[in-house]
Design an enzyme around this catalytic site. Structure first.
Site, short mmCIF file in Angstrom:
data_model
loop_
_atom_site.label_atom_id
_atom_site.label_comp_id
_atom_site.label_asym_id
_atom_site.label_seq_id
_atom_site.Cartn_x
_atom_site.Cartn_y
_atom_site.Cartn_z
N SER A 130 0.80 -1.12 0.00
CA SER A 130 -0.08 0.05 0.04
C SER A 130 0.58 1.20 -0.03
CB SER A 130 -1.09 0.03 1.24
OG SER A 130 -1.67 1.30 1.34
N LYS A 184 -4.88 -6.57 3.31
CA LYS A 184 -4.59 -5.38 2.43
C LYS A 184 -6.13 -5.19 2.02
CE LYS A 184 -2.95 -2.56 -0.61
NZ LYS A 184 -4.30 -1.82 -1.49
N HIS A 187 -7.85 -3.07 4.46
CA HIS A 187 -7.12 -1.66 4.55
C HIS A 187 -7.56 -0.91 3.30
CE1 HIS A 187 -4.51 1.09 2.25
NE2 HIS A 187 -4.07 1.15 3.42
N ASN A 188 -8.00 -1.43 2.33
CA ASN A 188 -8.72 -0.66 1.30
C ASN A 188 -10.21 -0.40 1.76
OD1 ASN A 188 -6.12 -1.09 -0.09
ND2 ASN A 188 -7.28 -1.26 -2.17
N GLU A 191 -10.08 2.40 3.81
CA GLU A 191 -9.63 3.57 3.01
C GLU A 191 -10.81 4.15 2.42
OE1 GLU A 191 -6.30 2.72 -0.07
OE2 GLU A 191 -7.84 3.42 -1.29
C1 6PG Z 1 -3.11 1.44 -1.98
C2 6PG Z 1 -4.34 1.82 -2.65
C3 6PG Z 1 -4.56 1.02 -3.79
C4 6PG Z 1 -5.87 1.18 -4.64
C5 6PG Z 1 -6.03 2.09 -5.78
C6 6PG Z 1 -7.14 2.07 -6.36
O1 6PG Z 1 -3.23 0.89 -0.75
O2 6PG Z 1 -2.10 1.86 -2.51
O3 6PG Z 1 -5.63 1.26 -1.94
O4 6PG Z 1 -4.18 -0.30 -3.83
O5 6PG Z 1 -6.21 -0.01 -5.24
O6 6PG Z 1 -5.60 3.30 -5.21
O7 6PG Z 1 -8.38 2.00 -5.53
P1 6PG Z 1 -9.91 2.12 -5.97
O8 6PG Z 1 -9.99 2.26 -7.37
O9 6PG Z 1 -10.63 1.08 -5.27
O10 6PG Z 1 -10.31 3.42 -5.15
#
Ligand code: 6PG
Length: 479
Positions: A130, A184, A187-188, A191
């Site tokens: 990430s 991960k 995590h997303n 996010e």
């Molecule tokens: C990270 C981000 C990355 C993510 C992209 C697109 O941890 O570096 O979470 O993995 O996949 O930024 O994310 P979305 O298209 O799902 O918003």
């Protein structure tokens, strides 16, 4: 005899290239491979002086360049392309060698691949990385799964290129097989939730106070100096403070208001549903992105009745920005509490031994949700390893208690003005449901038993019951 490479990277698009550069800059000898040779040559031409690279122009040459146990990092698109690359290299490897998938693969694919390659005497490590392209180059947060044995040789390399906070690498062995990609994924999901809450805060300051984006950027800069300090708050101030060069208008006003998503947030919600984990913050954030994309539906609904949006004034306006900061912090605690509980539920389901304190520790730097806040989460789990939810841990409990009035006032204001705040509202609803003495689920059980004889449990005795709703007297009896 040329020195064998410590590690190799195949798939030299930006993420793969930056990981390879990061490894070389840290003094490792890095073998390079890409399906089209030009990308390998370009990397050597542009960045060859950054470290010790061993370019390879065939799968065999790439494998032969690696010292044993070989460590191959695969950085290609998730799904079929990853399976194809695994099949290209696996037959060329020897027992104990390690294939690392550093893409955003679905953890179920990682579990499948790990089991299949284990049968062939190979280690397969799915690792979350990430921090985007910059993180890959300068120091990401790295979340490897796979066998403990593979981490013995792979771990030190990954830790050397990870971000570091207080001298500690933002990388740790998360757990077996797909645990790294699962974490991960969560995590997303967190996010998404964090980004949605920030977006709602912006919408509230704009809609209820009539602030312009530049003013709101200043508010976020102020918040970033306090307990909300984080990468996402920092970049939000940058985005809101940016003027579109082509029009001279605030950048945020020229961006189409339809959010996209590559899918990891969606996966988090799907798995949350399967695990019975009420990750309402992540779900509402994911649905908010989907709703924003329904342009036709939105234009059809555009004329629907709603309140007039009169900006706050006087004392209400004076207090509102601080109230939003409180509501944002409290809602963020809920969202993170839900996410960490999803990791616990996944660990229980898949037999992983995941240390939540260590997960929080490696999210303090390098990753997209990096924040001072994660230090508090790490401390919370260090104090109480089997914490049922972050909401009951000392510091967070007090902070959310103190935020009560502001949080409720902000949600009320949003409802009164017709400003959609699914993130704030679901966080508050989750909090109130969690702490409620009785939930209306009792009535749902009664309904289910009435129409489907689905039975119910009682508060005054053990066992399972059914009521004969069609009979006289409607007798109840053990089912
Ligand atoms: C990270 C981000 C990355 C993510 C992209 C697109 O941890 O570096 O979470 O993995 O996949 O930024 O994310 P979305 O298209 O799902 O918003």
């Amino acid at each position: 005899m040329t020195k064998k490479a410590d590690i190799g990277v195949t798939g030299l698009a930006v993420m793969g290239r930056n990981l390879a550069r990061n490894l070389a800059r840290r003094g490792h000898t890095v073998a390079l491979h890409n399906r089209s040779e030009s990308r390998t040559r370009e990397l050597i031409e542009q960045f060859g002086d950054e470290g010790d690279f061993a370019p390879a122009y065939s799968a065999r040459e790439f494998v032969d360049a690696l010292e044993r146990p070989r460590k191959l990092v695969v950085m290609v698109k998730a799904g079929g392309p990853t399976d194809a690359v695994i099949e290209e290299f696996a037959p060329l490897l020897d027992e104990g060698d390690v294939i690392v998938d550093a893409g955003n693969a679905h953890f179920a694919d990682t579990r499948r691949r790990e089991a299949a390659l284990r049968e062939r005497g190979l280690h397969f490590v799915g690792t979350g990385v990430s921090g985007g392209e910059e993180g890959a180059l300068h120091g990401p947060s790295i979340m490897p799964g796979g066998s403990a044995e593979s981490y013995e040789s792979l771990g030190p390399l990954l830790e050397s290129i990870a971000a570091h906070v207080d001298g500690e690498p933002c990388c740790t062995h998360i757990g077996a097989d797909g645990a790294g990609h699962f974490v991960k994924m969560v995590h997303n999901g967190i996010e998404y939730s964090d980004m949605q809450l920030i977006a709602e805060s912006y919408d509230l300051l704009r809609g209820a106070l009539g602030y312009e984006p530049a003013q709101i950027a200043d508010v976020f800069r102020t918040w970033n100096a306090g307990r909300l300090e984080s990468y996402l708050i920092e970049i939000t101030a940058e985005v809101l403070g940016h003027t579109d060069a082509a029009t001279g208008r605030p950048f945020v006003d020229v961006v189409a208001d339809e959010a996209e998503q590559k899918g990891t947030g969606r996966w988090t919600v799907q798995i949350g549903l399967d695990l019975g984990e009420p990750i309402t913050g992540i779900a509402e954030a994911t649905f908010a992105r989907s709703l924003s994309g329904h342009a036709d539906l939105r234009s059809a609904a555009h004329g629907l009745a709603g309140p007039t949006r009169a900006p706050l004034s006087g004392a209400d306006a004076e207090r509102f920005a601080d109230d939003v900061e409180q509501a944002l912090y409290a809602s963020k605690v809920v969202a993170y509490a839900q996410g960490f509980n999803q990791i616990l539920a996944g660990a229980a389901e898949y037999g992983w031994d995941i240390d939540l304190g260590k997960v929080a520790a490696i999210w303090r730097g390098g990753c997209i949700i990096r924040a001072r806040f994660l230090d508090d989460i790490r401390a919370a789990y260090a104090d109480e390893a089997d914490l049922p939810t972050l909401l009951t841990s000392g510091g967070f409990r007090k902070a959310v208690e103190d935020a009560q009035d502001s949080w409720r006032s902000v949600v009320q204001t949003a409802v009164r003005l017709g400003i959609p705040t699914p993130g704030f509202s679901t966080a508050l609803a989750y909090y109130d449901a969690l702490r409620a003495d009785r939930l209306p689920a009792a009535l749902v059980q009664g309904q289910r038993d009435f129409f489907g004889a689905h039975t119910y449990r009682r508060v005054d005795s053990g066992g399972v019951f059914h009521t004969e709703w069609a009979a006289d007297g409607r007798p109840e009896h053990p089912a």
